[in-house]
Scaffold this motif. Sequence first.
Motif, PDB file in Angstrom:
ATOM      1  N   UNK A 128       0.406   8.150   0.942  1.00 46.92           N
ATOM      2  CA  UNK A 128       1.900   7.952   0.865  1.00 46.92           C
ATOM      3  C   UNK A 128       2.352   8.119  -0.298  1.00 46.92           C
ATOM      4  N   UNK A 129       3.517   8.654  -0.470  1.00 48.88           N
ATOM      5  CA  UNK A 129       4.377   8.791  -1.654  1.00 48.88           C
ATOM      6  C   UNK A 129       5.853   8.163  -1.464  1.00 48.88           C
ATOM      7  N   UNK A 130       6.588   8.349  -2.560  1.00 46.27           N
ATOM      8  CA  UNK A 130       8.074   7.759  -2.430  1.00 46.27           C
ATOM      9  C   UNK A 130       8.797   8.857  -2.040  1.00 46.27           C
ATOM     10  N   UNK A 131       9.830   8.364  -1.169  1.00 46.97           N
ATOM     11  CA  UNK A 131      10.660   9.432  -0.777  1.00 46.97           C
ATOM     12  C   UNK A 131      11.808   9.914  -1.599  1.00 46.97           C
ATOM     13  N   UNK A 132      11.940   9.025  -2.689  1.00 44.78           N
ATOM     14  CA  UNK A 132      13.020   9.463  -3.721  1.00 44.78           C
ATOM     15  C   UNK A 132      12.413  10.741  -4.671  1.00 44.78           C
ATOM     16  N   UNK A 133      11.148  10.839  -4.569  1.00 46.92           N
ATOM     17  CA  UNK A 133      10.637  12.191  -5.331  1.00 46.92           C
ATOM     18  C   UNK A 133       9.973  11.732  -6.810  1.00 46.92           C
ATOM     19  N   UNK A 134      10.010  10.231  -7.036  1.00 50.19           N
ATOM     20  CA  UNK A 134       9.222  10.091  -8.109  1.00 50.19           C
ATOM     21  C   UNK A 134       7.707  10.142  -8.059  1.00 50.19           C
ATOM     22  N   UNK A 135       6.942   9.829  -8.816  1.00 51.38           N
ATOM     23  CA  UNK A 135       5.633   9.975  -8.772  1.00 51.38           C
ATOM     24  C   UNK A 135       4.489   8.787  -8.025  1.00 51.38           C
ATOM     25  N   UNK A 136       5.444   7.773  -7.476  1.00 54.77           N
ATOM     26  CA  UNK A 136       4.541   6.667  -6.967  1.00 54.77           C
ATOM     27  C   UNK A 136       3.697   7.070  -5.888  1.00 54.77           C
ATOM     28  N   UNK A 137       2.534   6.529  -6.113  1.00 50.77           N
ATOM     29  CA  UNK A 137       1.435   6.979  -4.752  1.00 50.77           C
ATOM     30  C   UNK A 137       0.857   5.585  -4.112  1.00 50.77           C
ATOM     31  N   UNK A 138       0.481   5.705  -2.870  1.00 49.85           N
ATOM     32  CA  UNK A 138      -0.320   4.751  -2.136  1.00 49.85           C
ATOM     33  C   UNK A 138      -1.307   5.127  -1.780  1.00 49.85           C
ATOM     34  N   UNK A 139      -2.493   4.117  -2.084  1.00 46.82           N
ATOM     35  CA  UNK A 139      -3.744   4.541  -1.609  1.00 46.82           C
ATOM     36  C   UNK A 139      -4.194   3.853  -0.321  1.00 46.82           C
ATOM     37  N   UNK A 140      -3.370   2.872   0.337  1.00 49.09           N
ATOM     38  CA  UNK A 140      -3.350   2.215   1.540  1.00 49.09           C
ATOM     39  C   UNK A 140      -2.111   2.040   2.321  1.00 49.09           C
ATOM     40  N   UNK A 141      -2.394   1.882   3.803  1.00 49.71           N
ATOM     41  CA  UNK A 141      -1.035   1.753   4.365  1.00 49.71           C
ATOM     42  C   UNK A 141      -0.854   0.147   4.762  1.00 49.71           C
ATOM     43  N   UNK A 142       0.064  -0.212   4.674  1.00 53.24           N
ATOM     44  CA  UNK A 142       0.507  -1.800   4.856  1.00 53.24           C
ATOM     45  C   UNK A 142       0.326  -2.640   3.446  1.00 53.24           C
ATOM     46  N   UNK A 143       0.468  -3.673   3.687  1.00 54.92           N
ATOM     47  CA  UNK A 143       0.477  -4.603   2.616  1.00 54.92           C
ATOM     48  C   UNK A 143      -0.498  -5.819   2.652  1.00 54.92           C
ATOM     49  N   UNK A 144      -1.395  -5.751   3.930  1.00 52.31           N
ATOM     50  CA  UNK A 144      -2.452  -6.603   3.968  1.00 52.31           C
ATOM     51  C   UNK A 144      -1.995  -8.255   3.791  1.00 52.31           C
ATOM     52  N   UNK A 145      -2.885  -9.135   3.353  1.00 50.77           N
ATOM     53  CA  UNK A 145      -2.254 -10.527   3.107  1.00 50.77           C
ATOM     54  C   UNK A 145      -1.451 -10.590   1.953  1.00 50.77           C
ATOM     55  N   UNK A 146      -1.360  -9.481   1.012  1.00 51.10           N
ATOM     56  CA  UNK A 146      -0.406  -9.666  -0.128  1.00 51.10           C
ATOM     57  C   UNK A 146      -0.709  -8.862  -1.314  1.00 51.10           C
ATOM     58  N   UNK A 147       0.054  -8.488  -2.119  1.00 50.28           N
ATOM     59  CA  UNK A 147       0.213  -7.414  -2.951  1.00 50.28           C
ATOM     60  C   UNK A 147       0.051  -8.127  -4.474  1.00 50.28           C
ATOM     61  N   UNK A 148      -0.725  -7.527  -5.471  1.00 46.40           N
ATOM     62  CA  UNK A 148      -0.646  -8.191  -6.790  1.00 46.40           C
ATOM     63  C   UNK A 148      -0.693  -6.965  -7.666  1.00 46.40           C
ATOM     64  N   UNK A 149       0.108  -7.211  -8.636  1.00 43.86           N
ATOM     65  CA  UNK A 149       0.358  -6.312  -9.918  1.00 43.86           C
ATOM     66  C   UNK A 149      -0.710  -6.698 -10.827  1.00 43.86           C
ATOM     67  N   UNK A 150      -1.757  -5.822 -11.202  1.00 41.19           N
ATOM     68  CA  UNK A 150      -2.944  -5.850 -11.820  1.00 41.19           C
ATOM     69  C   UNK A 150      -2.750  -5.395 -13.327  1.00 41.19           C
ATOM     70  N   UNK A 151      -2.006  -4.205 -13.481  1.00 41.94           N
ATOM     71  CA  UNK A 151      -1.953  -3.515 -14.753  1.00 41.94           C
ATOM     72  C   UNK A 151      -0.547  -3.092 -15.062  1.00 41.94           C
ATOM     73  N   UNK A 152       0.090  -3.433 -16.071  1.00 44.06           N
ATOM     74  CA  UNK A 152       1.389  -2.665 -16.387  1.00 44.06           C
ATOM     75  C   UNK A 152       1.279  -1.522 -17.377  1.00 44.06           C
ATOM     76  N   UNK A 153       2.160  -0.646 -17.410  1.00 43.44           N
ATOM     77  CA  UNK A 153       2.092   0.548 -18.675  1.00 43.44           C
ATOM     78  C   UNK A 153       3.647   0.845 -18.892  1.00 43.44           C
ATOM     79  N   UNK A 154       3.635   1.052 -20.127  1.00 46.98           N
ATOM     80  CA  UNK A 154       4.999   1.746 -20.487  1.00 46.98           C
ATOM     81  C   UNK A 154       4.735   2.870 -21.007  1.00 46.98           C
ATOM     82  N   UNK A 155       5.751   3.829 -20.877  1.00 49.33           N
ATOM     83  CA  UNK A 155       5.509   5.245 -21.305  1.00 49.33           C
ATOM     84  C   UNK A 155       6.287   5.066 -23.016  1.00 49.33           C
TER      85      UNK A 155
END
Length: 127
Positions: free
Chosen positions: A52-79
Amino acid sequence: MLTAAVADGMIVGMDARPLTQRERAVLEALLAVEFQGVETLRRQTGEVVVVGTCGCGCPSIDFQHGHGLGMAIRVNAGVRGSHDGLFLYTIEDRQRGEGLGGIEWVGVEDTDPDELPSPELLDIRAA
C-alpha cells in the motif's frame, strides 16, 4: 488488484510489489540502528514487499495490511536541511509476532517528494 477509496492521506491498496532501490536503501539504513528486536526485523527485509501507498502522493509505504494487535514506532529519522522526516513502524500479530509494518513520511514542507530521501540525508535514531 486490490481496490480502495482514494482520498488525501488514505492508504491505497495495490498488488504487492518489490521495494524500489531507494525504498530498500532507506529500510536498511533505518534498521542499521540498534534496538531490542532489530535482528528479527532485519531478517524480514529479504521478503518484505509494498502492499500500500498513501493516497496523498507522499512516499509512505506499507508492508502489511491492517494493524494487527498494535503498531509501534521503532525508528525515527529527520531529513537534513528540512523539517520533514519519516519513521519505521512495526505491527504486532498474534501468530507471527512483531513484523515490519511500513515507512511513514512526515512532511511539513509545502510539497512532498515523489520518493523517500537518500539515506545519506537522514539523521536516524531508535524511537
